[in-house]
Design a protein around this motif. Structure first.
Motif, mmCIF file in Angstrom:
data_model
loop_
_atom_site.group_PDB
_atom_site.id
_atom_site.type_symbol
_atom_site.label_atom_id
_atom_site.label_comp_id
_atom_site.label_asym_id
_atom_site.label_seq_id
_atom_site.Cartn_x
_atom_site.Cartn_y
_atom_site.Cartn_z
ATOM 1 N N THR A 108 0.835 -1.199 0.000
ATOM 2 C CA THR A 108 0.000 0.000 0.000
ATOM 3 C C THR A 108 0.872 1.251 0.000
ATOM 4 O O THR A 108 0.580 2.226 -0.687
ATOM 5 C CB THR A 108 -0.913 0.014 1.238
ATOM 6 N N ILE A 109 1.959 1.216 0.773
ATOM 7 C CA ILE A 109 2.851 2.378 0.821
ATOM 8 C C ILE A 109 3.421 2.641 -0.571
ATOM 9 O O ILE A 109 3.434 3.781 -1.039
ATOM 10 C CB ILE A 109 3.985 2.168 1.848
ATOM 11 N N VAL A 110 3.851 1.573 -1.231
ATOM 12 C CA VAL A 110 4.383 1.734 -2.587
ATOM 13 C C VAL A 110 3.332 2.397 -3.477
ATOM 14 O O VAL A 110 3.606 3.374 -4.183
ATOM 15 C CB VAL A 110 4.808 0.371 -3.186
ATOM 16 N N PHE A 111 2.106 1.881 -3.402
ATOM 17 C CA PHE A 111 1.020 2.433 -4.232
ATOM 18 C C PHE A 111 0.800 3.919 -3.937
ATOM 19 O O PHE A 111 0.744 4.746 -4.851
ATOM 20 C CB PHE A 111 -0.262 1.628 -3.973
ATOM 21 N N VAL A 112 0.702 4.264 -2.654
ATOM 22 C CA VAL A 112 0.422 5.659 -2.291
ATOM 23 C C VAL A 112 1.573 6.572 -2.710
ATOM 24 O O VAL A 112 1.352 7.684 -3.189
ATOM 25 C CB VAL A 112 0.141 5.764 -0.766
ATOM 26 N N VAL A 113 2.809 6.096 -2.556
ATOM 27 C CA VAL A 113 3.957 6.914 -2.959
ATOM 28 C C VAL A 113 3.872 7.224 -4.451
ATOM 29 O O VAL A 113 4.043 8.377 -4.869
ATOM 30 C CB VAL A 113 5.289 6.194 -2.622
ATOM 31 N N ILE A 114 3.586 6.194 -5.237
ATOM 32 C CA ILE A 114 3.512 6.393 -6.691
ATOM 33 C C ILE A 114 2.410 7.386 -7.042
ATOM 34 O O ILE A 114 2.621 8.358 -7.771
ATOM 35 C CB ILE A 114 3.243 5.048 -7.414
ATOM 36 N N VAL A 115 1.235 7.149 -6.508
ATOM 37 C CA VAL A 115 0.097 8.008 -6.857
ATOM 38 C C VAL A 115 0.331 9.448 -6.386
ATOM 39 O O VAL A 115 0.049 10.401 -7.110
ATOM 40 C CB VAL A 115 -1.207 7.421 -6.273
ATOM 41 N N SER A 116 0.886 9.602 -5.189
ATOM 42 C CA SER A 116 1.148 10.951 -4.687
ATOM 43 C C SER A 116 2.205 11.650 -5.534
ATOM 44 O O SER A 116 2.123 12.854 -5.776
ATOM 45 C CB SER A 116 1.639 10.914 -3.240
ATOM 46 N N THR A 117 3.194 10.889 -5.963
ATOM 47 C CA THR A 117 4.237 11.484 -6.803
ATOM 48 C C THR A 117 3.628 12.006 -8.093
ATOM 49 O O THR A 117 3.891 13.135 -8.507
ATOM 50 C CB THR A 117 5.309 10.432 -7.159
ATOM 51 N N ILE A 118 2.797 11.173 -8.699
ATOM 52 C CA ILE A 118 2.167 11.584 -9.954
ATOM 53 C C ILE A 118 1.329 12.837 -9.715
ATOM 54 O O ILE A 118 1.377 13.804 -10.479
ATOM 55 C CB ILE A 118 1.291 10.451 -10.520
ATOM 56 N N GLY A 119 0.576 12.826 -8.620
ATOM 57 C CA GLY A 119 -0.248 13.988 -8.305
ATOM 58 C C GLY A 119 0.590 15.231 -8.088
ATOM 59 O O GLY A 119 0.273 16.306 -8.601
ATOM 60 N N ALA A 120 1.690 15.073 -7.362
ATOM 61 C CA ALA A 120 2.519 16.233 -7.027
ATOM 62 C C ALA A 120 3.178 16.812 -8.274
ATOM 63 O O ALA A 120 3.408 18.020 -8.358
ATOM 64 C CB ALA A 120 3.588 15.837 -6.016
ATOM 65 N N ILE A 155 11.517 6.055 -10.327
ATOM 66 C CA ILE A 155 12.587 6.099 -9.318
ATOM 67 C C ILE A 155 11.999 5.854 -7.936
ATOM 68 O O ILE A 155 12.507 5.041 -7.148
ATOM 69 C CB ILE A 155 13.315 7.466 -9.362
ATOM 70 N N ASN A 156 10.902 6.535 -7.654
ATOM 71 C CA ASN A 156 10.273 6.368 -6.341
ATOM 72 C C ASN A 156 9.821 4.939 -6.115
ATOM 73 O O ASN A 156 9.938 4.400 -5.015
ATOM 74 C CB ASN A 156 9.058 7.291 -6.213
ATOM 75 N N PHE A 157 9.302 4.339 -7.170
ATOM 76 C CA PHE A 157 8.837 2.955 -7.078
ATOM 77 C C PHE A 157 9.997 2.048 -6.690
ATOM 78 O O PHE A 157 9.902 1.248 -5.762
ATOM 79 C CB PHE A 157 8.240 2.534 -8.423
ATOM 80 N N LEU A 158 11.128 2.236 -7.374
ATOM 81 C CA LEU A 158 12.286 1.400 -7.102
ATOM 82 C C LEU A 158 12.785 1.615 -5.668
ATOM 83 O O LEU A 158 13.074 0.658 -4.948
ATOM 84 C CB LEU A 158 13.404 1.703 -8.103
ATOM 85 N N ILE A 159 12.857 2.882 -5.263
ATOM 86 C CA ILE A 159 13.354 3.184 -3.913
ATOM 87 C C ILE A 159 12.458 2.532 -2.866
ATOM 88 O O ILE A 159 12.929 1.838 -1.965
ATOM 89 C CB ILE A 159 13.403 4.711 -3.669
ATOM 90 N N THR A 160 11.133 2.757 -3.000
ATOM 91 C CA THR A 160 10.226 2.246 -1.967
ATOM 92 C C THR A 160 10.261 0.722 -1.925
ATOM 93 O O THR A 160 10.126 0.129 -0.861
ATOM 94 C CB THR A 160 8.764 2.681 -2.240
ATOM 95 N N ARG A 161 10.426 0.101 -3.094
ATOM 96 C CA ARG A 161 10.421 -1.363 -3.117
ATOM 97 C C ARG A 161 11.700 -1.910 -2.518
ATOM 98 O O ARG A 161 11.714 -2.982 -1.932
ATOM 99 C CB ARG A 161 10.266 -1.845 -4.554
ATOM 100 N N ARG A 162 12.791 -1.160 -2.696
ATOM 101 C CA ARG A 162 14.092 -1.618 -2.228
ATOM 102 C C ARG A 162 14.199 -1.617 -0.716
ATOM 103 O O ARG A 162 14.830 -2.466 -0.119
ATOM 104 C CB ARG A 162 15.201 -0.695 -2.774
ATOM 105 N N VAL A 163 13.604 -0.565 -0.127
ATOM 106 C CA VAL A 163 13.804 -0.371 1.306
ATOM 107 C C VAL A 163 13.311 -1.593 2.063
ATOM 108 O O VAL A 163 12.152 -1.956 1.984
ATOM 109 C CB VAL A 163 13.068 0.892 1.796
ATOM 110 N N LYS A 164 14.233 -2.228 2.795
ATOM 111 C CA LYS A 164 13.869 -3.423 3.562
ATOM 112 C C LYS A 164 13.508 -3.004 4.981
ATOM 113 O O LYS A 164 14.033 -2.026 5.495
ATOM 114 C CB LYS A 164 15.060 -4.397 3.610
#
Lengths: 427, 320
Positions: free
Chosen positions: B227-239, B307-316
């Motif tokens: 969900t965090i990944v999804f929200v980050v992506i959508v918010s980025t697009i919105g911003a 980029i954001n998608f990759l970063i958020t997915r990477r973070v363990k």
């Protein structure tokens, strides 16, 4: 769906939102009318022209006419009109055009109805000659717009603030303070030295700059429609003087027509404001509590015109005949006089200037200043100036330059260099 | 027509109809979306690309093919880069605190409370108010002379800040407006995800003596990662597509020239506003240039979101 695809969908959707951004006007669908049927005329304006009582009067004699007024913000109104003419949809039956944009539209005579067809060329004798000329097509063969008002210049000032600053308050004495703009600035320095709490000398340099340029014989364009901002010394002089106001700390940094500017009226944040006739209506509207505190003196630097409008009929109109008749009514001698008394916009019909009802017209709000007399003199002394097709865009570029100096982002010279770059880009 | 017994034909006909129904119906059901999408999504996208390759203005009768001329002019246009910088700056300033705040709010509401529904509904209220109203009100709050924020700051000896004039201050003001509208909305999405986290985990953690903050970090956040990944992506697009706020902010704070430049120094002109300025806010109506700008903006959105998608997915483990 793999995660990748799932991601791609919102991405794609977002991209579409980004790329697919189109403006559409609402097209009024009207059928051509049979006699006796109701006809709806739409009038597109960019502010309060004071026409509402006139519509009511018109309906009494024309029961089959219904009038709808659309008011939009100044810049939006004009750019929307350009759009609607280009797409041949959505323009009103009657459209107001401010003088800064009139050349944009008279350069496209094919988009407007030639009002001569409906006999409006007979009105030529009524008008100030230059005002009539402005409404003609570029080659002068077609009548595209009839004038509503002219913006002869004066200077409005707050008597109470002048009094606090130890300056004279009587309008002839005040006028004697500033025959020239340099003396106006010098008066401003005196005002600033007195340190009146919460008040600056002037609202902002934008409209002052415009007035100074309008006082020159040639402004932003030469007669061949070339932009001459870079080479015209009068423009540069207006620029330097306007910025001097800023640098001396005389402005309240309130850009004209913005909400903070409106608040500034109510709070008495500035002591003077450049006053084309139509501005008096604004002041009365915004500074309701300040009745009797404002007064009007002559403007520094001689006469000039700032603003004023024309009414035009786009070719798209389904009822050009009725629209032309309505324009004829709205711009008639009696009605221009009426609107002036209500709204302050000054007639473009010289026969009225010596009419006692105008000459002796005063307003209690402005301390019974002889408004009619002041603006009649201003209008009689006017020397018209040629305006070019992208006048509005050039003004925005220069206005932003003045704003950058005012916000302390650039020196006047840096801002001027950028203005010239911006103006070069205007095709 | 046929010599087959009637019943058999009828049965066959029915079976044909049945097969058709099974095979074709699903397409019929999804067709409306795809038709609308093609008309209002795909077609404009492709047409914009076509326009961007031309010297194309609203008023000229002819459109000259210029290839990538508009794009090379854009890449050399300082105002375009300025808008890109502003977009990224406002994007970061508004998105990062917004998401942290949203997770925290969701965490607070993810327990048994009185008036639970009331709280959850009120989270969404800022989002349903008209953006115009929000910006007009906030512009007044951020007013230079009579704004409430400067009034409060004056108690602490801070002078009158001209919020709209400065680059940093205007970005901050706009970020506050964006956060006001979207924090609650994102908090609700997080909350929905948190509801699905098994209660036993929390109970076990409580027995082990983990604080609520520790629980948030070690249980909640890892469990709602998708969900965090999804929200980050959508918010980025919105911003990346902010336009209404800076446009109205410029109009309500007043700064000299037009309303589409984002302040006289373009200090808060975003990419979308830049596109609007080139295409609609002057009497040139340079559609070719504006279309090229929207395509570059599209690419920027894809890159930044990727980029954001990759970063958020990477973070363990914990994101905090």
């Amino acid at each position: 769906m793999t995660p990748r695809i799932r991601l791609a969908v919102p991405l794609l959707a977002a991209a579409l939102l980004t790329a697919a951004c189109g403006g559409g006007g609402n097209t009024a669908t009207q059928t051509s009318s049979k006699p006796g049927e109701k006809i709806k005329l739409t009038v597109g304006l960019f502010g309060d022209f004071g026409f509402k009582p006139l519509y009511e009067e018109y309906k009494k004699t024309h029961p089959n006419i219904e009038i709808v007024e659309n008011v939009t913000q100044f810049n939006d109104h004009h750019t929307n009109l350009v759009k609607r003419l280009a797409t041949n949809a959505g323009a009103g039956d009657v459209e107001a055009v401010e003088v800064g944009y009139i050349s944009t539209f008279t350069a496209q005579p094919g988009k407007f109805v030639d009002l001569q067809q409906y006999g409006l060329d007979q009105r030529k004798a009524d008008y100030l000659d230059w005002k009539w000329q402005q409404g003609l097509s570029k080659d002068g063969t077609q009548v595209l717009g009839l004038g509503t008002d002219v913006g002869g210049l004066a200077m409005c000032y707050r008597k109470d603030l002048f009094d606090k600053a130890g300056l004279p308050t009587d309008r002839t004495e005040v006028a004697a303070l500033w025959p020239t703009w340099e003396q106006y600035i010098a008066t401003g320095k005196k005002f600033a030295a007195a340190d009146v709490a919460g008040a600056k000398f002037v609202d902002s340099p934008g409209e002052i700059f415009r007035a100074m340029v309008n006082q020159a014989p040639i402004g932003l364009y030469d007669a061949q429609d070339n932009i001459i901002v870079a080479s015209n010394p009068d423009v540069k002089k207006a620029w330097d003087l306007s910025n001097q106001l800023t640098q001396e700390g005389l402005t309240a940094k309130l850009a004209a027509f913005s909400p903070p500017w409106n608040t500034g009226f109510a709070k008495g944040s500035f002591a003077t404001i450049i006053c084309p006739a139509w501005m008096t209506g604004f002041i009365q509207e915004q500074a309701k509590d300040a009745s009797g505190k404002w007064d009007i003196a002559t403007v520094p630097g001689g006469s000039g015109n700032s603003g004023g409008s024309h009414l035009m009929v786009p070719k798209q109109s389904k009822h050009p005949k009725e629209a032309a008749e309505l324009i004829n009514f709205l711009t008639s001698k009696e009605n221009q006089a009426k609107v002036f008394k209500e709204e302050g916009t000054f007639p473009s019909i010289p026969a009225l200037y010596d009419d006692p009802s105008i000459q002796n017209f005063t307003k209690p709000f402005f301390g019974d200043a002889p408004i009619g007399k002041i603006y009649s003199e201003a209008a009689k002394a006017l020397k018209p100036q040629h305006l070019g097709p992208k006048e509005g865009d050039v003004r925005v570029a220069i206005g932003n330059g003045l704003g950058r100096v005012e916000q302390g982002k650039q020196t006047p010279d840096e801002a001027w260099a950028q203005v010239l770059e911006d103006v070069k880009k205007i095709k | 027509m046929s010599t087959l017994p009637l019943a058999l034909t009828r049965r066959r006909r029915r079976s044909v109809r049945h097969t058709l129904d099974v095979r074709v119906s699903p397409y019929a059901y999804v067709a409306p979306f795809f038709l609308l999408f093609c008309a209002f999504g795909l077609f404009p996208l492709v047409y914009t690309a076509w326009v961007s390759l031309h010297e194309w203005t609203l008023l000229s009768e002819t459109q000259e093919f210029v290839g990538l001329g508009n794009f090379s002019a854009l890449l050399a246009d300082a105002y375009f880069w300025n808008a890109t910088f502003n977009t990224l700056s406002i994007g970061v300033l508004s998105t990062v605190p917004q998401l942290a705040l949203a997770i925290w709010l969701a965490h607070l509401l993810n327990r048994r409370l009185r008036f639970q529904t009331l709280f959850r509904v009120s989270l969404l209220l800022p989002n349903v108010t008209s953006v115009v109203a929000v910006v007009v009100i906030f512009s007044q709050l951020f007013g230079r002379d009579f704004g409430m924020i400067n009034w409060v700051l004056s108690w602490f000896g801070v002078g009158n800040i001209d919020w709209a004039a400065g680059t940093a201050t205007s970005h901050l003001a706009l970020s506050v407006m964006i956060m006001w509208r979207w924090t609650g909305y994102n908090a609700l999405i997080f909350l929905a995800a948190m509801q699905a986290v098994p209660r036993e985990l929390y109970e076990a953690a409580t027995l082990d003596g983990a604080s609520t903050f520790k629980q948030l970090r070690s249980i909640t956040i890892p469990m709602i990662r998708p969900t965090i990944v999804f929200v980050v992506i959508v918010s980025t697009i919105g911003a990346m597509q902010i336009i209404a706020e800076p446009m109205l902010f410029g109009q309500s704070s007043g700064g000299g020239g037009g309303i589409a430049t984002g302040g006289p120094d373009r200090q808060f002109q975003t990419l979308a506003l830049f596109v609007y300025e080139q295409g609609f806010a002057n009497s040139t109506f340079d559609f070719g240039y504006a279309s090229a700008a929207s395509w570059l903006m599209f690419l920027a959105v894809v890159v930044v979101a990727g980029i954001n998608f990759l970063i958020t997915r990477r973070v363990k483990g914990g994101l905090v």
